[in-house]
Design an enzyme around this catalytic site. Structure first.
Site, short mmCIF file in Angstrom:
data_model
loop_
_atom_site.label_atom_id
_atom_site.label_comp_id
_atom_site.label_asym_id
_atom_site.label_seq_id
_atom_site.Cartn_x
_atom_site.Cartn_y
_atom_site.Cartn_z
CD GLU A 1 -5.96 5.21 -0.06
OE1 GLU A 1 -4.99 5.98 0.13
OE2 GLU A 1 -6.22 4.24 0.67
CG HIS B 1 -1.84 1.17 1.30
ND1 HIS B 1 -3.16 1.12 0.89
CD2 HIS B 1 -1.64 2.46 1.70
CE1 HIS B 1 -3.71 2.31 1.05
NE2 HIS B 1 -2.81 3.14 1.55
CD GLU B 2 1.45 3.62 3.73
OE1 GLU B 2 1.64 4.66 3.08
OE2 GLU B 2 0.42 3.43 4.42
CG HIS C 1 0.18 6.28 -0.82
ND1 HIS C 1 -0.81 6.98 -1.45
CD2 HIS C 1 -0.43 5.61 0.20
CE1 HIS C 1 -1.98 6.74 -0.83
NE2 HIS C 1 -1.77 5.90 0.16
#
Ligand code: CO
Length: 497
Positions: A294, A264-265, A268
Site C-alpha cells: 500500500e 494508485h493501482e 501496486h
C-alpha cells in the site's frame, strides 16, 4: 547449489505458476467473463486452489523443506548461499503459519466467510445490520480461535496482524496511531475547505481511457508487461514481473477520479513488476507485506498524484486532449485536495482518511479482545465517527456495513492501509534527500527517476527484510509517525506544500 534446494525451488515455482493461473481466472472474472459463467468459474477456482493448497502444505514440501532447515528450531542443515538461506528461512516462517490451522478449521472458516459475504451484501443494500450480526459474531469467534492457535505474546490481535504485516504488533500500531489521532482531529478542523466546482462536461470512456494510458506511459508503466481495463472495483493483479495488470473505473462526469485510481493501482503493479524474476516463486521474489504494498500505491496516488508539481506537469496533457481547458493547475490541485469529513472510507480525502482506518483498528481490536460485543458495533461506530470526524452516519450502510473486509473474516487488514501511508511518508523523506529537485522534474512530467528509486530501494529486495527493517535500512531511522504528521502539517496547515 544443492539438489535439495533445487527440488524446493522447483516446487515453489510450480506453486507460483498455479497462483498465476488463479490470478488470471480472477482477473478475467472481473473484466471480460460472461456473467452467466459465475458458478463454473467458482468451481474452476476452487479446484485449482485446492490443488495448490495441497502442494503447499503436503508431505513432499515438508520433506524437502525440513531437509534444508529444522522446522522446529530454524537451524539450517546444509550449506547454502546467503540468498538461498534467506529464502529457506522465510519459507519456514510461512510453512509454520500455514500449518497451525487444521484443515477442518480452514474449511469451516472458508464456508462461513463465503456465506457471510453474501449476507453482508444484502444487509448493506437493505441497511439491516441485524441480518449480518449472527455472522459477525461467528466471524469474531473464529478469529479469536485463530489467534489462539497461532499464539501471541501480548494481544490476540497480534496473531491476526502477523498475517498481513509480519513482525508488526498491536502495540507498534497503537504507539504510532495514537499521536496521529489527536493531531489529525485538529488538522481536519483547520483544513476543512469548501468544494470547488469545475466546469465538467461529459467525457466519453475511450477519451478518459486514452488519457490514463498516456499518463501510465510517462511513469513508465510498461504495456508490454501490463494492461489497463475497466472493472466495477479497481484492482491490480500480478502473475509474474512480466505480467502485472491494473483496472480502473470511469466516471463519465469526472475525468480526474480515474486518474488518481490509475496512479494508485499502477503503484501496486510497478511493485510486482519490479520484483526480481530470478526469484519467481521464492520469498526473495515476493512483496514484503500489505502495508509495504500500500505504501507503493499511496506513493503514486498521494505523494505524486496529489502534489502541485504533478498538476503543473499533467494539466498541459489534460488540455491537449481538450479536457478542462482553461482551468489552471492550481485550481485542479485545490479540487483534488479538498478536505471534508465524509462517511465512506474509500472516498475520503488524504487528511480524513487515516481517521477512518484508526476507527476500524480500534473497533477490531476491541471485538477480538472481547471488550466490544458485535451487537454493540453500530452504536460504537457512530460514537467514534462523531468523536473523530464530527459526523454521524444516518444508516449502517453508510457506517459499519460499508467495508467488505469483516465479511471476508479479514481482521488485521485495516491498519495496513494507514501503515502504507506512513511508510510512504518516511520513505519519501529519504527520496527527497536524494532528489531535492523532484518537483522541478515532476512539473515537466519527467517521472522515470521515481520508479527507478523505488525499484532500487524497495522492489528488488523482495522479502529480504521485514517492513520495519526495510524502512530503517532505506531511511536510516526507525519507523515513526513523525514524517507522516510533518508532511500533512506542511501541506494542509502551514501551507508549504
Ligand atoms: Co491499494
Amino acid at each position: 547449489m544443492s539438489q535439495k534446494y533445487d527440488d524446493l525451488k522447483r516446487l515453489c515455482n510450480e506453486i507460483a505458476l498455479q497462483g498465476g493461473i488463479l490470478a488470471e481466472l480472477s482477473w478475467n472474472q472481473e473484466t471480460y467473463m460472461p456473467k452467466g459463467a459465475h458458478a463454473n468459474r467458482a468451481n474452476q477456482i476452487e479446484l485449482l486452489a485446492g490443488i495448490r493448497h495441497k502442494l503447499k502444505t503436503g508431505p513432499e514440501f515438508k520433506k524437502i523443506l525440513s531437509s534444508l532447515i529444522d522446522i522446529k528450531t530454524g537451524k539450517i542443515k546444509t550449506k547454502l548461499s546467503k540468498d538461498e538461506e534467506t529464502n529457506v528461512i522465510r519459507l519456514r516462517e510461512d510453512f509454520i503459519r500455514d500449518h497451525v490451522l487444521p484443515v477442518s478449521f480452514v474449511e469451516k472458516f472458508a464456508k462461513l466467510t463465503s456465506e457471510a459475504t453474501e449476507v453482508w451484501q444484502r444487509a448493506r443494500q437493505e441497511n439491516k445490520f441485524k441480518l449480518f450480526l449472527p455472522y459477525l459474531e461467528k466471524l469474531v469467534t473464529l478469529n479469536q480461535e485463530k489467534a489462539d492457535r497461532y499464539g501471541f505474546d501480548e494481544h490476540p490481535y497480534d496473531a491476526l496482524l502477523d498475517g498481513y504485516e509480519p513482525g508488526v504488533t498491536t502495540r507498534d500500531i497503537r504507539d504510532n496511531f495514537d499521536p496521529l489521532k489527536k493531531t489529525l482531529q485538529e488538522f481536519v478542523k483547520k483544513a476543512r475547505s469548501a468544494k470547488i466546482k469545475l466546469p465538467f462536461k461529459t467525457y466519453p470512456q475511450e477519451e478518459q481511457f486514452e488519457l490514463s494510458r498516456r499518463l501510465l506511459e510517462k511513469l513508465p508503466y510498461d504495456f508490454n508487461n501490463g494492461r489497463l481495463d475497466i472493472s466495477t472495483h479497481p484492482f491490480s493483479s500480478a502473475q509474474h514481473p512480466t505480467d502485472s495488470r491494473i483496472t480502473t473505473r470511469i466516471d463519465l462526469k469526472d475525468p480526474l477520479s480515474s486518474i488518481l485510481t490509475v496512479l494508485h493501482e499502477a503503484g501496486h503493479a510497478l511493485y510486482e513488476m519490479g520484483l526480481n524474476a530470478k526469484y519467481f516463486g521464492l520469498p526473495l521474489g515476493e512483496p514484503i507485506s500489505y502495508g509495504i504494498h500500500e505504501s507503493q500505491s499511496r506513493w503514486w496516488e498521494t505523494r505524486i498524484g496529489l502534489s502541485l508539481a504533478f498538476w503543473k506537469g499533467f494539466t498541459p496533457l489534460l488540455h491537449s486532449m481538450n479536457i478542462l481547458n482553461g482551468v489552471s493547475a492550481e485550481k485542479l490541485y485545490q479540487y483534488v485536495n479538498h478536505v471534508e469529513p465524509s462517511f465512506i472510507r474509500v472516498e475520503a480525502d488524504e487528511l480524513t482518511y487515516p481517521l477512518h482506518v484508526i476507527l476500524r483498528f480500534e473497533l477490531e481490536t476491541a471485538l477480538i479482545d472481547g471488550s466490544l460485543k458485535a451487537k454493540d458495533l453500530p452504536e460504537k461506530w457512530n460514537e467514534l465517527m462523531k468523536t473523530y470526524l464530527g459526523i454521524t452516519p444516518k444508516t449502517d450502510t453508510l457506517g459499519c456495513l460499508q467495508d467488505v473486509h469483516w465479511s471476508h473474516g479479514s481482521f488485521g487488514y485495516f491498519p495496513t492501509y494507514l501503515l502504507g501511508n506512513m511508510y510512504a511518508a518516511q520513505l519519501f523523506d529519504a527520496f527527497e534527500k536524494e532528489h531535492p529537485n523532484w518537483k522541478k522534474r515532476v512539473e515537466k512530467l519527467d517521472l522515470p527517476f521515481i520508479k527507478e528509486w523505488l525499484n532500487h530501494n524497495i522492489h528488488r529486495h523482495g522479502r529480504r527484510y521485514q517492513a520495519m527493517e526495510l524502512i530503517k535500512k532505506v531511511t536510516k531511522k526507525p519507523f515513526s509517525s513523525k514524517p507522516y504528521i510533518d508532511y500533512l502539517e506542511n501541506k494542509y496547515i502551514t501551507g508549504k506544500k
